[in-house]
Design a protein around this motif. Structure first.
Motif, PDB file in Angstrom:
ATOM      1  N   GLN A   1       1.077  -0.800  -0.072  1.00 44.87           N
ATOM      2  CA  GLN A   1      -0.255  -0.246   0.021  1.00 44.87           C
ATOM      3  C   GLN A   1       1.143   1.241   0.110  1.00 44.87           C
ATOM      4  O   GLN A   1       0.971   2.503   1.077  1.00 44.87           O
ATOM      5  CB  GLN A   1      -1.169   0.406   1.594  1.00 44.87           C
TER       6      GLN A   1
ATOM      7  N   ALA B   1      -6.163  -2.400  -1.878  1.00 48.45           N
ATOM      8  CA  ALA B   1      -6.971  -1.369  -2.690  1.00 48.45           C
ATOM      9  C   ALA B   1      -8.415  -2.110  -3.116  1.00 48.45           C
ATOM     10  O   ALA B   1      -9.029  -0.879  -3.329  1.00 48.45           O
ATOM     11  CB  ALA B   1      -6.271   0.303  -2.789  1.00 48.45           C
ATOM     12  N   ALA B   2      -7.730  -2.920  -3.686  1.00 46.43           N
ATOM     13  CA  ALA B   2      -8.993  -2.940  -4.717  1.00 46.43           C
ATOM     14  C   ALA B   2     -10.188  -4.348  -3.714  1.00 46.43           C
ATOM     15  O   ALA B   2     -10.893  -4.724  -4.445  1.00 46.43           O
ATOM     16  CB  ALA B   2      -8.332  -3.414  -6.351  1.00 46.43           C
TER      17      ALA B   2
ATOM     18  N   GLN C   1     -11.102   0.366  -9.322  1.00 45.64           N
ATOM     19  CA  GLN C   1     -12.702  -0.897  -9.359  1.00 45.64           C
ATOM     20  C   GLN C   1     -12.692  -0.209 -10.566  1.00 45.64           C
ATOM     21  O   GLN C   1     -13.886  -1.149 -11.094  1.00 45.64           O
ATOM     22  CB  GLN C   1     -12.943   0.171  -8.491  1.00 45.64           C
TER      23      GLN C   1
ATOM     24  N   THR D   1      -7.645   3.937  -5.607  1.00 49.78           N
ATOM     25  CA  THR D   1      -8.653   2.623  -5.243  1.00 49.78           C
ATOM     26  C   THR D   1      -9.939   2.982  -6.575  1.00 49.78           C
ATOM     27  O   THR D   1     -10.481   1.713  -6.894  1.00 49.78           O
ATOM     28  CB  THR D   1      -9.473   3.205  -3.631  1.00 49.78           C
TER      29      THR D   1
ATOM     30  N   THR E   1      -5.033   8.403  -2.547  1.00 49.11           N
ATOM     31  CA  THR E   1      -5.645   6.772  -1.879  1.00 49.11           C
ATOM     32  C   THR E   1      -7.067   6.550  -2.557  1.00 49.11           C
ATOM     33  O   THR E   1      -7.785   5.744  -3.083  1.00 49.11           O
ATOM     34  CB  THR E   1      -6.208   6.959  -0.638  1.00 49.11           C
ATOM     35  N   THR E   2      -8.107   7.321  -2.802  1.00 51.86           N
ATOM     36  CA  THR E   2      -8.621   7.549  -3.104  1.00 51.86           C
ATOM     37  C   THR E   2      -9.615   7.570  -4.688  1.00 51.86           C
ATOM     38  O   THR E   2     -10.133   6.343  -5.322  1.00 51.86           O
ATOM     39  CB  THR E   2      -9.851   9.071  -2.658  1.00 51.86           C
TER      40      THR E   2
END
Length: 487
Positions: A71, A485-486, A90, A86, A82-83
């Motif tokens: 990470q 993160a996924a 996705q 992620t 981070t947002t």
């Protein structure tokens, strides 16, 4: 896959602890040469031997290294980063495509596994026939058919091993897409923040130049300055103003790029990323002395290993095709003249068949197929060697860049501080009539250039850390081939 070679990772943060790159390359090339041996001489799975133990870093750093790599974007302490990472993992179309390819590879493996076992099928038939003037007759049959091909020479098992290796290669290929995507998102956000910083610097310098221009106009009106000073002040202000539209255009393009990376239409992040924020920076005490095995977690290196395993298995399968194949089959059913008597009074029909077949004359096709698979194996080995060398270069280049950017940033920050003081002193002395206007212009140009260079160097240093994390294969968990993160 327990015999992969752990590759050394150098460190460039004081105190420097580096492994000789020449030694790394020597072992890598010798390992690639080792792969040229036949499959039965390269280990049970054709992988490489373990590297010398002296290439492994101290155990105390291993836990930190694993967390940092898995990470790594969280170490920048930037919630926006981070947002965005992620969201990209996705929703990015490239990730979805790689996920579909993984599902396809797993399904093909399951098909091959199912083909290796016995098969059982049910059948039924109805027949009505008439010959000449005789009455028509009917016959009804129902039963089960079973067959099985014993894998005497291991060809079926080898084909299953090849499918399994391809499925694992698809897993690591998905991880490679995710690793690259996370790094691209981080680099794009850092570029955007750097552009925002440079735009803010340009606007602040423009305000100072506008103030200087107003003072010059007053001095010209009072007869204390010449028209030349006024024209030079206007030119300096216009040059700074010209930089602003270019920076604004680059900012908009960076926001659009981040929108697309996160699976959204261009412009979707304008409101979210419109506010000025500092460039994400890694912590000053970041640990770069990583274990020597870190580089082997790169997904592209793992993928190349799996490709070798698949090619080895295909060689075995092609070789097994040159030998006899055996097959067992049988059927059990009922036969009756009427449909009603099929379950009562019908005759039982049984059959059992054992067969063997062997190629006798095929014009050398079987041997040629073996040679073709051996050539494919050599290609996989060469691709593996190239992947290893590229991985070593990526890490080395990233470390060199970080070291250079650190030194450059330190010098530029010193220059920027001096430029601020010089510009302030020059304006004060010009207002007092102690120096000419040329000196003011020079100090303002120097200040703008120095501050802009500092902002660019900060972004470059942060991007260098992103490249290092990517070069080390950071961003995924090797056991599951999925970035944390996924999840």
């Amino acid at each position: 896959m327990n015999n992969r070679i752990p590759f050394p990772v150098a460190a460039r943060q004081p105190p420097l602890r580096r492994v000789s790159l020449a030694a790394v390359l020597a072992l890598s090339l010798s390992a690639c040469a080792h792969l040229s041996s036949p499959p039965d001489q390269a280990g049970s799975n054709g992988m490489l031997p373990v590297a010398p133990t002296q290439w492994t870093a101290a155990p105390a750093t291993e836990g930190m290294a694993a967390t940092t790599l898995t990470q790594w974007w969280q170490r920048f302490n930037d919630p926006s980063l981070t947002t965005l990472v992620t969201q990209a993992l996705q929703a990015n179309p490239g990730v979805r495509s790689a996920q579909a390819a993984l599902q396809q590879a797993r399904a093909q493996r399951d098909v091959q596994q199912a083909n290796n076992g016995p098969s059982l099928s049910a059948s039924g038939s109805a027949q009505r026939s008439r010959s000449g003037s005789a009455d028509a007759s009917s016959r009804f049959q129902a039963g089960f058919d079973a067959s099985w091909e014993p894998d005497i020479f291991g060809g079926n098992r080898a084909r299953l091993d090849a499918s399994e290796a391809e499925a694992r290669a698809s897993e690591t290929s998905l991880a490679d897409v995710q690793v690259s995507l996370a790094a691209e998102v981080a680099a794009s956000l850092i570029e955007l923040r750097g552009l925002q910083s440079r735009l803010d610097i340009a606007q602040r310098n423009l305000a100072a130049q506008s103030e200087t221009l107003q003072i010059t106009r007053w001095r010209v009106q009072a007869g204390l300055a010449s028209s030349l000073d006024l024209e030079q002040a206007i030119a300096a202000q216009a040059q700074t103003q010209a930089q602003i539209p270019a920076l604004q255009t680059s900012l908009a393009q960076s926001r659009n790029a981040l929108s697309v990376l996160t699976g959204q239409a261009p412009g979707a992040l304008d409101a979210t990323l419109g506010a000025v924020a500092p460039v994400p920076q890694p912590p000053a005490d970041i640990a770069l002395s990583l274990p020597a095995e870190t580089l082997r977690q790169r997904p592209d290196v793992r993928t190349a290993e799996h490709r070798i395993s698949a090619a080895l298995a295909r060689v075995t399968a092609a070789d097994a095709a040159r030998y006899p194949s055996f097959r067992l089959g049988g059927s059990l059913g009922l036969s009756a003249l009427t449909l009603g008597t099929l379950t009562d009074g019908a005759s039982v029909v049984r059959s059992l068949l054992a067969s063997v077949s062997a190629p006798l004359l095929d014009g050398g096709a079987a041997k040629a197929q073996v040679r073709a698979q051996e050539a494919a194996l050599e290609q996989a080995r060469a691709s593996y060697a190239s992947t290893v060398l590229t991985a070593l270069q990526d890490v080395e280049d990233a470390l060199v860049a970080i070291q250079g950017d650190r030194e450059r940033l330190a010098r530029l920050q010193t220059a920027a501080e001096a430029a601020v003081n010089a510009e302030l002193l020059a304006r004060q002395r010009y207002q007092s009539g102690l120096i000419d206007f040329r000196t003011v212009l020079d100090t303002q140009r120097t200040l703008l250039s120095a501050q802009d260079s500092v902002a660019s160097a900060q972004a470059s240093l942060a991007t260098g850390h992103v490249r290092l994390y990517k070069a080390l294969g950071g961003g995924w968990t090797p056991d599951t081939a999925a970035p944390s993160a996924a999840r």
